[in-house]
Design a protein around this motif. Structure first.
Motif, PDB file in Angstrom:
ATOM      1  N   HIS A 194     -20.953 -27.242 -12.593  1.00  0.00           N
ATOM      2  CA  HIS A 194     -21.784 -27.486 -11.410  1.00  0.00           C
ATOM      3  C   HIS A 194     -21.382 -26.557 -10.275  1.00  0.00           C
ATOM      4  O   HIS A 194     -22.180 -26.174  -9.441  1.00  0.00           O
ATOM      5  CB  HIS A 194     -21.658 -28.941 -10.961  1.00  0.00           C
ATOM      6  N   GLU A 195     -20.111 -26.208 -10.251  1.00  0.00           N
ATOM      7  CA  GLU A 195     -19.592 -25.338  -9.183  1.00  0.00           C
ATOM      8  C   GLU A 195     -18.670 -24.312  -9.806  1.00  0.00           C
ATOM      9  O   GLU A 195     -17.890 -24.645 -10.697  1.00  0.00           O
ATOM     10  CB  GLU A 195     -18.732 -26.199  -8.249  1.00  0.00           C
ATOM     11  N   GLY A 196     -18.759 -23.071  -9.366  1.00  0.00           N
ATOM     12  CA  GLY A 196     -17.830 -22.039  -9.857  1.00  0.00           C
ATOM     13  C   GLY A 196     -18.118 -21.642 -11.293  1.00  0.00           C
ATOM     14  O   GLY A 196     -19.188 -21.954 -11.848  1.00  0.00           O
ATOM     15  N   LEU A 197     -17.149 -20.970 -11.915  1.00  0.00           N
ATOM     16  CA  LEU A 197     -17.364 -20.450 -13.271  1.00  0.00           C
ATOM     17  C   LEU A 197     -17.231 -21.558 -14.326  1.00  0.00           C
ATOM     18  O   LEU A 197     -16.480 -22.508 -14.151  1.00  0.00           O
ATOM     19  CB  LEU A 197     -16.335 -19.345 -13.572  1.00  0.00           C
ATOM     20  N   SER A 198     -17.977 -21.376 -15.427  1.00  0.00           N
ATOM     21  CA  SER A 198     -17.923 -22.356 -16.521  1.00  0.00           C
ATOM     22  C   SER A 198     -16.783 -21.985 -17.467  1.00  0.00           C
ATOM     23  O   SER A 198     -16.375 -20.831 -17.543  1.00  0.00           O
ATOM     24  CB  SER A 198     -19.222 -22.329 -17.318  1.00  0.00           C
ATOM     25  N   TYR A 199     -16.346 -22.967 -18.240  1.00  0.00           N
ATOM     26  CA  TYR A 199     -15.331 -22.691 -19.263  1.00  0.00           C
ATOM     27  C   TYR A 199     -15.997 -22.046 -20.470  1.00  0.00           C
ATOM     28  O   TYR A 199     -16.922 -22.628 -21.062  1.00  0.00           O
ATOM     29  CB  TYR A 199     -14.664 -23.986 -19.720  1.00  0.00           C
ATOM     30  N   ALA A 200     -15.509 -20.882 -20.856  1.00  0.00           N
ATOM     31  CA  ALA A 200     -16.048 -20.204 -22.037  1.00  0.00           C
ATOM     32  C   ALA A 200     -15.906 -21.110 -23.263  1.00  0.00           C
ATOM     33  O   ALA A 200     -16.825 -21.219 -24.078  1.00  0.00           O
ATOM     34  CB  ALA A 200     -15.304 -18.889 -22.271  1.00  0.00           C
ATOM     35  N   HIS A 201     -14.749 -21.808 -23.384  1.00  0.00           N
ATOM     36  CA  HIS A 201     -14.539 -22.626 -24.594  1.00  0.00           C
ATOM     37  C   HIS A 201     -15.538 -23.787 -24.672  1.00  0.00           C
ATOM     38  O   HIS A 201     -15.937 -24.165 -25.769  1.00  0.00           O
ATOM     39  CB  HIS A 201     -13.085 -23.102 -24.728  1.00  0.00           C
ATOM     40  N   HIS A 202     -15.982 -24.314 -23.522  1.00  0.00           N
ATOM     41  CA  HIS A 202     -17.007 -25.362 -23.563  1.00  0.00           C
ATOM     42  C   HIS A 202     -18.348 -24.756 -24.018  1.00  0.00           C
ATOM     43  O   HIS A 202     -19.042 -25.327 -24.850  1.00  0.00           O
ATOM     44  CB  HIS A 202     -17.190 -25.996 -22.184  1.00  0.00           C
ATOM     45  N   LEU A 203     -18.680 -23.595 -23.442  1.00  0.00           N
ATOM     46  CA  LEU A 203     -19.959 -22.970 -23.806  1.00  0.00           C
ATOM     47  C   LEU A 203     -19.969 -22.565 -25.289  1.00  0.00           C
ATOM     48  O   LEU A 203     -20.996 -22.658 -25.958  1.00  0.00           O
ATOM     49  CB  LEU A 203     -20.235 -21.743 -22.924  1.00  0.00           C
ATOM     50  N   ALA A 224      -4.791 -27.904 -26.880  1.00  0.00           N
ATOM     51  CA  ALA A 224      -4.409 -29.311 -27.074  1.00  0.00           C
ATOM     52  C   ALA A 224      -4.813 -30.178 -25.876  1.00  0.00           C
ATOM     53  O   ALA A 224      -5.024 -31.380 -26.013  1.00  0.00           O
ATOM     54  CB  ALA A 224      -2.914 -29.412 -27.336  1.00  0.00           C
ATOM     55  N   ASN A 225      -4.954 -29.536 -24.686  1.00  0.00           N
ATOM     56  CA  ASN A 225      -5.301 -30.329 -23.486  1.00  0.00           C
ATOM     57  C   ASN A 225      -6.798 -30.259 -23.147  1.00  0.00           C
ATOM     58  O   ASN A 225      -7.187 -30.485 -22.013  1.00  0.00           O
ATOM     59  CB  ASN A 225      -4.470 -29.854 -22.287  1.00  0.00           C
ATOM     60  N   LEU A 226      -7.633 -29.959 -24.151  1.00  0.00           N
ATOM     61  CA  LEU A 226      -9.076 -29.784 -23.905  1.00  0.00           C
ATOM     62  C   LEU A 226      -9.701 -30.960 -23.141  1.00  0.00           C
ATOM     63  O   LEU A 226     -10.539 -30.767 -22.265  1.00  0.00           O
ATOM     64  CB  LEU A 226      -9.826 -29.595 -25.236  1.00  0.00           C
ATOM     65  N   PHE A 227      -9.262 -32.169 -23.497  1.00  0.00           N
ATOM     66  CA  PHE A 227      -9.910 -33.334 -22.897  1.00  0.00           C
ATOM     67  C   PHE A 227      -9.224 -33.808 -21.615  1.00  0.00           C
ATOM     68  O   PHE A 227      -9.441 -34.913 -21.157  1.00  0.00           O
ATOM     69  CB  PHE A 227     -10.005 -34.475 -23.923  1.00  0.00           C
ATOM     70  N   GLU A 228      -8.388 -32.933 -21.069  1.00  0.00           N
ATOM     71  CA  GLU A 228      -7.682 -33.335 -19.829  1.00  0.00           C
ATOM     72  C   GLU A 228      -8.112 -32.524 -18.607  1.00  0.00           C
ATOM     73  O   GLU A 228      -7.624 -32.744 -17.515  1.00  0.00           O
ATOM     74  CB  GLU A 228      -6.157 -33.163 -20.026  1.00  0.00           C
ATOM     75  N   SER A 229      -9.022 -31.548 -18.796  1.00  0.00           N
ATOM     76  CA  SER A 229      -9.376 -30.696 -17.659  1.00  0.00           C
ATOM     77  C   SER A 229     -10.345 -31.412 -16.711  1.00  0.00           C
ATOM     78  O   SER A 229     -10.881 -32.479 -17.038  1.00  0.00           O
ATOM     79  CB  SER A 229     -10.051 -29.420 -18.156  1.00  0.00           C
ATOM     80  N   GLU A 230     -10.604 -30.769 -15.576  1.00  0.00           N
ATOM     81  CA  GLU A 230     -11.507 -31.422 -14.611  1.00  0.00           C
ATOM     82  C   GLU A 230     -12.969 -31.374 -15.089  1.00  0.00           C
ATOM     83  O   GLU A 230     -13.811 -32.088 -14.558  1.00  0.00           O
ATOM     84  CB  GLU A 230     -11.331 -30.839 -13.186  1.00  0.00           C
ATOM     85  N   GLN A 231     -13.269 -30.570 -16.130  1.00  0.00           N
ATOM     86  CA  GLN A 231     -14.652 -30.553 -16.656  1.00  0.00           C
ATOM     87  C   GLN A 231     -14.774 -31.366 -17.960  1.00  0.00           C
ATOM     88  O   GLN A 231     -15.783 -31.308 -18.658  1.00  0.00           O
ATOM     89  CB  GLN A 231     -15.099 -29.101 -16.895  1.00  0.00           C
ATOM     90  N   ALA A 232     -13.706 -32.115 -18.288  1.00  0.00           N
ATOM     91  CA  ALA A 232     -13.671 -32.831 -19.570  1.00  0.00           C
ATOM     92  C   ALA A 232     -14.741 -33.929 -19.655  1.00  0.00           C
ATOM     93  O   ALA A 232     -15.280 -34.202 -20.731  1.00  0.00           O
ATOM     94  CB  ALA A 232     -12.291 -33.427 -19.792  1.00  0.00           C
ATOM     95  N   LYS A 233     -15.075 -34.512 -18.495  1.00  0.00           N
ATOM     96  CA  LYS A 233     -16.053 -35.607 -18.493  1.00  0.00           C
ATOM     97  C   LYS A 233     -17.408 -35.100 -19.007  1.00  0.00           C
ATOM     98  O   LYS A 233     -18.059 -35.746 -19.831  1.00  0.00           O
ATOM     99  CB  LYS A 233     -16.194 -36.146 -17.064  1.00  0.00           C
ATOM    100  N   GLU A 234     -17.804 -33.922 -18.529  1.00  0.00           N
ATOM    101  CA  GLU A 234     -19.091 -33.340 -18.953  1.00  0.00           C
ATOM    102  C   GLU A 234     -19.049 -33.008 -20.446  1.00  0.00           C
ATOM    103  O   GLU A 234     -20.021 -33.198 -21.164  1.00  0.00           O
ATOM    104  CB  GLU A 234     -19.399 -32.059 -18.165  1.00  0.00           C
ATOM    105  N   LEU A 235     -17.895 -32.514 -20.885  1.00  0.00           N
ATOM    106  CA  LEU A 235     -17.766 -32.166 -22.304  1.00  0.00           C
ATOM    107  C   LEU A 235     -17.926 -33.430 -23.160  1.00  0.00           C
ATOM    108  O   LEU A 235     -18.677 -33.432 -24.149  1.00  0.00           O
ATOM    109  CB  LEU A 235     -16.398 -31.505 -22.563  1.00  0.00           C
ATOM    110  N   HIS A 236     -17.267 -34.503 -22.762  1.00  0.00           N
ATOM    111  CA  HIS A 236     -17.375 -35.773 -23.492  1.00  0.00           C
ATOM    112  C   HIS A 236     -18.828 -36.223 -23.584  1.00  0.00           C
ATOM    113  O   HIS A 236     -19.313 -36.624 -24.647  1.00  0.00           O
ATOM    114  CB  HIS A 236     -16.590 -36.863 -22.748  1.00  0.00           C
ATOM    115  N   LYS A 237     -19.508 -36.139 -22.437  1.00  0.00           N
ATOM    116  CA  LYS A 237     -20.899 -36.573 -22.367  1.00  0.00           C
ATOM    117  C   LYS A 237     -21.760 -35.749 -23.330  1.00  0.00           C
ATOM    118  O   LYS A 237     -22.579 -36.284 -24.082  1.00  0.00           O
ATOM    119  CB  LYS A 237     -21.415 -36.386 -20.927  1.00  0.00           C
TER     120      LYS A 237
END
Ligand code: SAM
Length: 309
Positions: A194-203, A224-237
């Motif tokens: 939503h703000e700033g650059l996106s994570y390449a690994h999510h895309l 290993a910490n994929l689900f701990e970042s500040e964008q993890a909620k969107e990834l889960h969704k």
């Protein structure tokens, strides 16, 4: 000397010659050596070697080259991880592989080591497509695939832009981790930040799901910490909407140089109307590889899960 050592010595010697006479890097020298071999393939010493012997010899030469001139994107997926991913591909496609080939995509194919390790393991049963943005790496992948006679199609491009690849049965990918600089392209993704650059690994996860058939499986090496970042909620969704998480497999920490480099295996299935989610997600930790007993208990746990899934 074992066969693969003989092949490595040969490539190493030729690469060093190119390095000196043409004033190029050792890694470029390896590429030249492979191209020379392909030009005169008939008389090549690897003709009576197995596909694995050739792949391993080339892999060691490439690793040597990567150590000599280190570049951040030059990271080859080691055998231990490739073989584990291959094991899971074999388990999830056990039924299909009895009667037909499967199609595979690696959208960050690099040197091809991960993809070709999986292909060699399932020899003759996989046709694959690889995408890579780095020209030297994709040429190394192309030459290796040709030398070990594995059927691959390779595309030199940014894998997050439009890809001309039909949906595949399976994706394997050691995800490139970091921010994706092309904000305009990122806008096409549900996982665009939503703000700033996106994570390449999510895309990359989203792009891979887009190119997988319904009911197909995706095997990712993830931080290993994929689900701990500040964008993890969107990834889960996103994952909940489009996929069924099948397994999250922790890898032994002694395989990685530091905590920040630790990876896990994430296995997803693209949702399909004809199938259903697994009863439970397989959560397991691969033990230290030298502990044979613990390792066989791990494989047993996978089998029990598979039976009840
Ligand atoms: N599995 C590979 C192997 O065995 O050599 C290593 C993969 S490495 C962890 C990630 C790869 O992704 C790198 O080779 C890097 O150049 C590539 N990459 C990064 N961003 C990319 C992009 N946007 N499109 C295509 N490839 C990309």
């Amino acid at each position: 000397m074992e066969k693969f050592e003989q092949i490595f010595s040969y490539i190493n010697e030729k690469a060093e010659e190119h390095e000196k006479t043409e004033n190029i890097s050792f890694l470029d020298g390896v590429l030249q050596a492979l191209e020379d071999i392909l030009d005169e393939k008939d008389s090549w010493m690897g003709n009576n070697a197995t596909k694995e012997e050739i792949r391993k010899a080339i892999q060691i030469a490439i690793l040597k080259g990567m150590r000599k001139t280190s570049q951040p994107n030059h990271q080859m997926t080691p055998d231990t991880l490739g073989l584990l991913v291959g094991y899971f591909v074999e388990q999830f496609f056990e039924e299909q592989l009895k009667t037909k080939q499967i199609s595979l995509l690696d959208p960050a194919v690099g040197t091809g080591n991960l993809m070709l390790t999986v292909m060699n393991l399932l020899n003759g049963k996989v046709s694959a497509t690889g995408i890579e943005v780095d020209e030297l790496l994709i040429r190394l992948a192309a030459d290796t695939a040709e030398l070990i006679e594995q059927p691959v199609m390779l595309y030199h491009q940014d894998a997050l832009q439009k890809m001309l690849v039909d949906p595949v049965d399976a994706v394997v990918c050691d995800l490139p981790v970091g921010y994706y600089p092309n904000e305009e392209v990122a806008l096409d993704y549900e996982l665009c930040a939503h703000e700033g650059l996106s994570y390449a690994h999510h895309l990359f996860i989203e792009q891979s799901v887009n190119h997988t058939k319904e009911g197909g499986y995706l095997f990712f090496l993830i931080p290993a910490n994929l689900f701990e970042s500040e964008q993890a909620k969107e990834l889960h969704k996103y994952l909940k909407k489009h996929t069924w998480i099948q397994a999250v497999i922790q890898l032994p920490d002694n395989l990685f140089a530091s905590k920040a480099h630790e990876k896990s295996i994430l296995i997803l299935q693209k949702k399909s109307d004809e199938q259903r989610a697994p009863r439970e997600v397989l959560l397991a930790k691969v033990p230290n590889m030298s502990n044979k007993q613990a390792l066989s208990m791990f494989f047993e746990k996978v089998q029990v899960w598979k039976k009840n899934k």
